[in-house]
Design a protein around this motif. Structure first.
Motif, PDB file in Angstrom:
ATOM      1  N   GLN A  17      24.626  52.165  37.431  1.00  0.00           N
ATOM      2  CA  GLN A  17      25.461  52.273  38.624  1.00  0.00           C
ATOM      3  C   GLN A  17      26.076  50.932  39.013  1.00  0.00           C
ATOM      4  N   VAL A  18      25.405  49.826  38.672  1.00  0.00           N
ATOM      5  CA  VAL A  18      25.885  48.504  39.064  1.00  0.00           C
ATOM      6  C   VAL A  18      25.778  47.521  37.901  1.00  0.00           C
ATOM      7  N   ASP A  19      26.552  46.449  38.002  1.00  0.00           N
ATOM      8  CA  ASP A  19      26.501  45.385  36.995  1.00  0.00           C
ATOM      9  C   ASP A  19      25.770  44.154  37.510  1.00  0.00           C
ATOM     10  N   ALA A  20      25.578  44.083  38.828  1.00  0.00           N
ATOM     11  CA  ALA A  20      24.943  42.903  39.422  1.00  0.00           C
ATOM     12  C   ALA A  20      24.186  43.297  40.682  1.00  0.00           C
ATOM     13  N   VAL A  21      23.125  42.550  40.972  1.00  0.00           N
ATOM     14  CA  VAL A  21      22.350  42.760  42.194  1.00  0.00           C
ATOM     15  C   VAL A  21      22.208  41.423  42.916  1.00  0.00           C
ATOM     16  N   LEU A  22      22.488  41.446  44.206  1.00  0.00           N
ATOM     17  CA  LEU A  22      22.309  40.280  45.063  1.00  0.00           C
ATOM     18  C   LEU A  22      21.062  40.519  45.906  1.00  0.00           C
ATOM     19  N   PHE A  23      20.207  39.517  46.002  1.00  0.00           N
ATOM     20  CA  PHE A  23      18.983  39.636  46.785  1.00  0.00           C
ATOM     21  C   PHE A  23      18.951  38.609  47.894  1.00  0.00           C
ATOM     22  N   ASP A  24      18.559  39.041  49.084  1.00  0.00           N
ATOM     23  CA  ASP A  24      18.159  38.115  50.140  1.00  0.00           C
ATOM     24  C   ASP A  24      16.874  37.430  49.677  1.00  0.00           C
ATOM     25  N   LYS A 145      23.120  41.154  36.071  1.00  0.00           N
ATOM     26  CA  LYS A 145      23.144  39.818  36.665  1.00  0.00           C
ATOM     27  C   LYS A 145      22.500  39.832  38.051  1.00  0.00           C
ATOM     28  N   VAL A 146      21.846  38.724  38.401  1.00  0.00           N
ATOM     29  CA  VAL A 146      21.136  38.619  39.673  1.00  0.00           C
ATOM     30  C   VAL A 146      21.497  37.314  40.375  1.00  0.00           C
ATOM     31  N   ALA A 147      21.768  37.414  41.671  1.00  0.00           N
ATOM     32  CA  ALA A 147      21.983  36.223  42.499  1.00  0.00           C
ATOM     33  C   ALA A 147      21.137  36.339  43.757  1.00  0.00           C
ATOM     34  N   ARG A 190      31.498  35.253  47.339  1.00  0.00           N
ATOM     35  CA  ARG A 190      31.230  34.049  46.559  1.00  0.00           C
ATOM     36  C   ARG A 190      30.139  34.330  45.520  1.00  0.00           C
ATOM     37  N   ALA A 191      29.103  35.043  45.939  1.00  0.00           N
ATOM     38  CA  ALA A 191      28.027  35.377  45.004  1.00  0.00           C
ATOM     39  C   ALA A 191      28.552  36.243  43.861  1.00  0.00           C
ATOM     40  N   CYS A 192      29.383  37.211  44.177  1.00  0.00           N
ATOM     41  CA  CYS A 192      29.970  38.059  43.131  1.00  0.00           C
ATOM     42  C   CYS A 192      30.804  37.220  42.176  1.00  0.00           C
ATOM     43  N   GLY A 193      31.556  36.270  42.736  1.00  0.00           N
ATOM     44  CA  GLY A 193      32.365  35.394  41.896  1.00  0.00           C
ATOM     45  C   GLY A 193      31.510  34.544  40.974  1.00  0.00           C
ATOM     46  N   MET A 194      30.390  34.058  41.482  1.00  0.00           N
ATOM     47  CA  MET A 194      29.483  33.267  40.648  1.00  0.00           C
ATOM     48  C   MET A 194      28.968  34.065  39.459  1.00  0.00           C
ATOM     49  N   THR A 202      28.443  46.048  42.556  1.00  0.00           N
ATOM     50  CA  THR A 202      27.373  45.132  42.943  1.00  0.00           C
ATOM     51  C   THR A 202      26.564  45.720  44.080  1.00  0.00           C
ATOM     52  N   LEU A 203      25.256  45.525  44.014  1.00  0.00           N
ATOM     53  CA  LEU A 203      24.333  46.004  45.043  1.00  0.00           C
ATOM     54  C   LEU A 203      23.706  44.813  45.748  1.00  0.00           C
ATOM     55  N   MET A 204      23.718  44.831  47.086  1.00  0.00           N
ATOM     56  CA  MET A 204      23.036  43.809  47.883  1.00  0.00           C
ATOM     57  C   MET A 204      21.739  44.396  48.410  1.00  0.00           C
ATOM     58  N   VAL A 205      20.633  43.675  48.230  1.00  0.00           N
ATOM     59  CA  VAL A 205      19.317  44.122  48.693  1.00  0.00           C
ATOM     60  C   VAL A 205      18.772  43.098  49.687  1.00  0.00           C
ATOM     61  N   GLY A 206      18.428  43.566  50.878  1.00  0.00           N
ATOM     62  CA  GLY A 206      17.910  42.659  51.895  1.00  0.00           C
ATOM     63  C   GLY A 206      17.014  43.374  52.876  1.00  0.00           C
TER      64      GLY A 206
END
Length: 246
Positions: A17-24, A145-147, A190-194, A202-206
């Motif tokens: 479903q996603v190519d990247a995950v952002l985590f708090d 990918k993870v940020a 910015r995180a997605c760009g990185m 992209t999924l944000m988890v917080g």
């Protein structure tokens, strides 16, 4: 019609479903140590061994005054107001705000305010959640990918290095480096760009409404309740949403 038995792509990719995950960071990947341990450890670096009863009373007062990683202070002294407002944008303000709040609590331990803050910078001052490493590793192994996206005033890269997890993080979008704080969509973009990732993939988890601000950047968002140190906090739900197996 495509051949149902085709094996051109690994199964996890065809359902992803996603190519990247952002985590708090705080409250999502790790939690600060319990307040009494925090006080005892900081006092020890100042050459003082406190009994647990005294440390408990002191810890309660310090948390009420305002502890990084703890609840918001009930009152910010006027002299600290500017640093408090800028705490997640400038490293010097972050330190000044929290050492200043700690200094409002009377103690006979010389240098305690700075020692308490320094404990925050040390890997020992934090506890990664039990499901943090397995979740990050599964995403990494699946090629996702993870940020880490955090409102914070100090560098958390050394913490991940000490925990043996640095290879599982592809980028860090830290507010004091980016110059934007959540829920501003700019920090998520910015995180997605990185990561070279499309926000729509992209999924944000917080764990706070500020993390849900990623929706305004075009990302999906998963908000989990912060758990006590050492307890699983449901991070495994990320894997299902990311389309990969635990």
């Amino acid at each position: 019609m495509p051949d149902a038995a085709s094996t051109d792509h690994p199964p996890h990719q065809s359902h992803r479903q996603v190519d990247a995950v952002l985590f708090d960071f705080h409250g999502t990947l790790a939690q600060v140590e319990d307040p009494v341990t925090w006080v005892l450890a900081a006092a020890a670096t100042c050459g003082r061994e406190l009994d647990r009863g005294k440390a408990t009373v002191l810890a309660d007062r310090l948390v009420t005054a305002g502890r990084a990683g703890g609840p918001l202070p009930h009152r910010v002294p006027p002299g600290l107001a500017e640093h408090w407002a800028d705490r997640d944008l400038y490293a010097h303000s972050h330190r000044a705000a929290f050492t200043g709040l700690a200094a409002t609590v009377a103690t006979d331990v010389e240098g305690l305010a700075d020692a308490l803050y320094d404990r925050l910078l040390a890997p020992e001052g934090w506890l990664p959640y039990p499901d943090t490493e397995p979740t990050l590793r599964t995403l990494h192994d699946a090629g996702i990918k993870v940020a880490v996206v955090s409102n914070i005033g100090f560098d958390i890269r050394p913490l991940f290095e000490a925990w043996g997890m640095s290879a599982l993080i592809d980028a860090y979008a830290l507010s004091y480096e980016v110059g934007r704080t959540k829920p501003d969509p700019a920090i998520f973009l910015r995180a997605c760009g990185m990561l070279g990732a499309d926000p729509e993939r992209t999924l944000m988890v917080g764990d706070t409404p500020a993390d849900a601000g990623a929706v305004k950047a075009g990302c999906a968002a998963l908000v989990l309740p912060a758990a006590e140190p050492g307890r699983p906090n449901g991070l495994g739900a990320t894997l299902a949403l990311a389309g990969c197996s635990a």
